[in-house]
Design an enzyme around this catalytic site. Structure first.
Site, PDB file in Angstrom:
ATOM      1  N   ASP A 190      -7.271 102.348 -51.675  1.00  0.00           N
ATOM      2  CA  ASP A 190      -6.436 102.850 -52.773  1.00  0.00           C
ATOM      3  C   ASP A 190      -5.398 103.783 -52.166  1.00  0.00           C
ATOM      4  O   ASP A 190      -5.532 104.223 -51.025  1.00  0.00           O
ATOM      5  CB  ASP A 190      -7.311 103.616 -53.788  1.00  0.00           C
ATOM      6  CG  ASP A 190      -6.494 104.241 -54.916  1.00  0.00           C
ATOM      7  OD1 ASP A 190      -5.515 103.607 -55.355  1.00  0.00           O
ATOM      8  OD2 ASP A 190      -6.808 105.359 -55.347  1.00  0.00           O
ATOM      9  N   SER A 191      -4.381 104.092 -52.965  1.00  0.00           N
ATOM     10  CA  SER A 191      -3.381 105.055 -52.518  1.00  0.00           C
ATOM     11  C   SER A 191      -3.996 106.448 -52.345  1.00  0.00           C
ATOM     12  O   SER A 191      -3.413 107.288 -51.684  1.00  0.00           O
ATOM     13  CB  SER A 191      -2.253 105.131 -53.548  1.00  0.00           C
ATOM     14  OG  SER A 191      -2.791 105.458 -54.811  1.00  0.00           O
TER      15      SER A 191
ATOM     16  N   TYR B 126       1.674 106.216 -54.761  1.00  0.00           N
ATOM     17  CA  TYR B 126       2.423 104.982 -54.529  1.00  0.00           C
ATOM     18  C   TYR B 126       3.236 104.598 -55.776  1.00  0.00           C
ATOM     19  O   TYR B 126       4.161 103.800 -55.692  1.00  0.00           O
ATOM     20  CB  TYR B 126       1.455 103.823 -54.250  1.00  0.00           C
ATOM     21  CG  TYR B 126       0.817 103.787 -52.883  1.00  0.00           C
ATOM     22  CD1 TYR B 126       0.888 104.858 -51.985  1.00  0.00           C
ATOM     23  CD2 TYR B 126       0.096 102.653 -52.491  1.00  0.00           C
ATOM     24  CE1 TYR B 126       0.261 104.790 -50.744  1.00  0.00           C
ATOM     25  CE2 TYR B 126      -0.513 102.575 -51.246  1.00  0.00           C
ATOM     26  CZ  TYR B 126      -0.432 103.643 -50.391  1.00  0.00           C
ATOM     27  OH  TYR B 126      -1.044 103.563 -49.162  1.00  0.00           O
ATOM     28  N   GLY B 127       2.805 105.150 -56.915  1.00  0.00           N
ATOM     29  CA  GLY B 127       3.321 104.685 -58.202  1.00  0.00           C
ATOM     30  C   GLY B 127       4.817 104.841 -58.402  1.00  0.00           C
ATOM     31  O   GLY B 127       5.406 104.187 -59.251  1.00  0.00           O
TER      32      GLY B 127
ATOM     33  N   CYS C  81      -6.393  99.631 -56.505  1.00  0.00           N
ATOM     34  CA  CYS C  81      -5.188 100.345 -56.916  1.00  0.00           C
ATOM     35  C   CYS C  81      -4.332  99.360 -57.710  1.00  0.00           C
ATOM     36  O   CYS C  81      -4.020  98.272 -57.220  1.00  0.00           O
ATOM     37  CB  CYS C  81      -4.438 100.821 -55.676  1.00  0.00           C
ATOM     38  SG  CYS C  81      -2.856 101.603 -56.034  1.00  0.00           S
ATOM     39  N   ASN C  82      -4.002  99.752 -58.931  1.00  0.00           N
ATOM     40  CA  ASN C  82      -3.192  98.857 -59.765  1.00  0.00           C
ATOM     41  C   ASN C  82      -1.791  98.696 -59.214  1.00  0.00           C
ATOM     42  O   ASN C  82      -1.200  97.617 -59.286  1.00  0.00           O
ATOM     43  CB  ASN C  82      -3.111  99.400 -61.186  1.00  0.00           C
ATOM     44  CG  ASN C  82      -4.405  99.220 -61.932  1.00  0.00           C
ATOM     45  OD1 ASN C  82      -4.560  98.286 -62.697  1.00  0.00           O
ATOM     46  ND2 ASN C  82      -5.362 100.106 -61.695  1.00  0.00           N
ATOM     47  N   THR C  83      -1.257  99.773 -58.657  1.00  0.00           N
ATOM     48  CA  THR C  83       0.107  99.718 -58.141  1.00  0.00           C
ATOM     49  C   THR C  83       0.194  98.697 -57.004  1.00  0.00           C
ATOM     50  O   THR C  83       1.075  97.826 -56.988  1.00  0.00           O
ATOM     51  CB  THR C  83       0.542 101.116 -57.650  1.00  0.00           C
ATOM     52  OG1 THR C  83       0.385 102.043 -58.726  1.00  0.00           O
ATOM     53  CG2 THR C  83       1.969 101.115 -57.174  1.00  0.00           C
TER      54      THR C  83
ATOM     55  N   GLU D 261      -5.536 114.613 -61.345  1.00  0.00           N
ATOM     56  CA  GLU D 261      -5.811 115.188 -60.028  1.00  0.00           C
ATOM     57  C   GLU D 261      -6.016 116.699 -60.114  1.00  0.00           C
ATOM     58  O   GLU D 261      -6.689 117.288 -59.278  1.00  0.00           O
ATOM     59  CB  GLU D 261      -4.695 114.834 -59.045  1.00  0.00           C
ATOM     60  CG  GLU D 261      -4.615 113.328 -58.875  1.00  0.00           C
ATOM     61  CD  GLU D 261      -4.054 112.867 -57.558  1.00  0.00           C
ATOM     62  OE1 GLU D 261      -3.359 113.651 -56.898  1.00  0.00           O
ATOM     63  OE2 GLU D 261      -4.309 111.708 -57.205  1.00  0.00           O
TER      64      GLU D 261
ATOM     65  N   CYS E 233      -4.532 101.798 -64.201  1.00  0.00           N
ATOM     66  CA  CYS E 233      -4.411 102.692 -63.042  1.00  0.00           C
ATOM     67  C   CYS E 233      -5.822 103.158 -62.752  1.00  0.00           C
ATOM     68  O   CYS E 233      -6.567 103.502 -63.685  1.00  0.00           O
ATOM     69  CB  CYS E 233      -3.519 103.885 -63.393  1.00  0.00           C
ATOM     70  SG  CYS E 233      -3.517 105.173 -62.121  1.00  0.00           S
ATOM     71  N   THR E 234      -6.191 103.152 -61.470  1.00  0.00           N
ATOM     72  CA  THR E 234      -7.594 103.443 -61.165  1.00  0.00           C
ATOM     73  C   THR E 234      -7.957 104.909 -61.423  1.00  0.00           C
ATOM     74  O   THR E 234      -9.134 105.249 -61.441  1.00  0.00           O
ATOM     75  CB  THR E 234      -7.951 103.038 -59.719  1.00  0.00           C
ATOM     76  OG1 THR E 234      -6.930 103.500 -58.845  1.00  0.00           O
ATOM     77  CG2 THR E 234      -8.079 101.545 -59.610  1.00  0.00           C
ATOM     78  N   HIS E 235      -6.987 105.764 -61.627  1.00  0.00           N
ATOM     79  CA  HIS E 235      -7.307 107.144 -62.045  1.00  0.00           C
ATOM     80  C   HIS E 235      -7.769 107.203 -63.509  1.00  0.00           C
ATOM     81  O   HIS E 235      -8.506 108.103 -63.875  1.00  0.00           O
ATOM     82  CB  HIS E 235      -6.062 108.038 -61.966  1.00  0.00           C
ATOM     83  CG  HIS E 235      -5.703 108.526 -60.605  1.00  0.00           C
ATOM     84  ND1 HIS E 235      -5.374 107.696 -59.573  1.00  0.00           N
ATOM     85  CD2 HIS E 235      -5.580 109.786 -60.122  1.00  0.00           C
ATOM     86  CE1 HIS E 235      -5.058 108.417 -58.512  1.00  0.00           C
ATOM     87  NE2 HIS E 235      -5.179 109.693 -58.817  1.00  0.00           N
TER      88      HIS E 235
HETATM   89  N1  DGL Z   1      -4.324 104.599 -57.867  1.00  0.00           N
HETATM   90  C1  DGL Z   1      -2.986 104.274 -58.299  1.00  0.00           C
HETATM   91  C2  DGL Z   1      -3.037 103.077 -59.259  1.00  0.00           C
HETATM   92  O1  DGL Z   1      -4.115 102.575 -59.579  1.00  0.00           O
HETATM   93  C3  DGL Z   1      -2.275 105.431 -58.963  1.00  0.00           C
HETATM   94  C4  DGL Z   1      -1.868 106.559 -58.048  1.00  0.00           C
HETATM   95  C5  DGL Z   1      -0.558 106.332 -57.320  1.00  0.00           C
HETATM   96  O2  DGL Z   1       0.518 106.448 -57.919  1.00  0.00           O
HETATM   97  O3  DGL Z   1      -0.636 106.078 -56.143  1.00  0.00           O
HETATM   98  O4  DGL Z   1      -2.012 102.615 -59.684  1.00  0.00           O
END
Ligand code: DGL
Length: 265
Positions: free
Chosen positions: A9-10, A41-42, A72-74, A151, A183-185
């Site tokens: 993940d990011s 990464y978003g 990570c969805n991004t 976060e 988004c995984t968060h």
């Molecule tokens: N974990 C990222 C996602 O699932 C979000 C955090 C990021 O912007 O890197 O998209």
């Protein structure tokens, strides 16, 4: 020693996927890398995200990963084709499993999707949802303020509730009956999101659905760990991230153990 499932993940949000994997596949070894040195990464371009993803996947291959999970969805929304073309092991992202779950859940065929700017801009969820059902209506909203709030550990906070209302109320008024947490968060905010939607909208947790897809793939390709021993979890970050790590540990109740800091290249 079993080959691990490689997960990246990011940053630390992908630990929601690790938690789902640990619950569903307790005998599997997991090697997780979170790119905390370069998160988020978003807000980055697709080219940059692809390059970072290939570097992280390379590190997981050096750890002998039998399968790569893009937690990570991004990254999943922009880099899966490149990763699949470049890597000698199966690659599973979070978009397709989430889209399948949303289509199975929606009754009025109106699905909402929230995610980072890059995820929403890519249209990946819309495409995946429409590929499964051409009649589905998709309402999407980029929610760039949510990752920093999570976060900071503001999981139950008025500021978060106000932000959620701003993002989600228009979609709710528009009639969505299902919302993909793209988004995984975001699974860490599920109770606050459900409340903001007056508990009237079904939530799709992409982490849990991704773990189910991993289980299916391991069984289909005879890659599942054998024996009864409990699997191990190794966590590597590219920079220290103590604050959010303790937020995630507490919220997920995940046994993480020692965390190593290592650079990617
Ligand atoms: N974990 C990222 C996602 O699932 C979000 C955090 C990021 O912007 O890197 O998209």
């Amino acid at each position: 020693m079993h080959q691990p499932i490689g997960v990246f993940d990011s940053g630390i949000g992908g630990l929601t996927v690790v938690k789902a994997l640990r619950d569903l596949l307790p005998r599997e070894n997991i090697f997780y890398i979170g790119d905390t040195a370069r998160v988020p990464y978003g807000n980055k371009s697709a080219e940059t995200v692809e390059r970072y993803a290939l570097e992280l996947a390379g590190l997981l291959l050096r750890e002998n990963a039998k399968l790569i999970v893009v937690a990570c969805n991004t990254v999943s929304s922009v880099a899966i084709p490149k990763l699949r073309a470049a890597l000698p092991v199966p690659v599973i992202g979070v978009i397709e499993p989430g889209a399948h779950a949303a289509i199975a859940l929606t009754r009025n065929r109106h699905v909402g999707v929230i995610g980072t700017r890059a995820t929403i801009r890519s249209g990946a969820y819309e495409n995946a949802l429409r590929a499964l059902n051409v009649h589905v209506r998709v309402s999407s909203c980029a929610c760039p303020l949510l990752v920093p709030l999570i976060e900071e550990g503001l999981l139950e906070d008025q500021l978060t509730d106000l932000t959620l209302a701003r993002y989600l109320k228009p979609m709710m008024n528009d009639g969505i009956d299902t919302l993909v947490l793209g988004c995984t968060h975001y699974p860490l905010l599920a109770p606050a999101i459900a409340r903001s939607l007056e508990n009237a909208v079904q939530l799709v947790d992409s982490a849990r659905n991704c773990a189910s897809s991993v289980k299916e793939l391991l069984e289909r390709q005879s890659l599942a760990a054998s024996g009864d021993a409990e699997g191990t979890l190794r966590v590597v970050l590219t920079d220290a991230a103590d604050n959010f790590l303790s937020v995630a540990r507490n919220a997920l109740q995940l046994e993480i153990g020692d965390v190593t800091v290592q650079s990617v290249c």
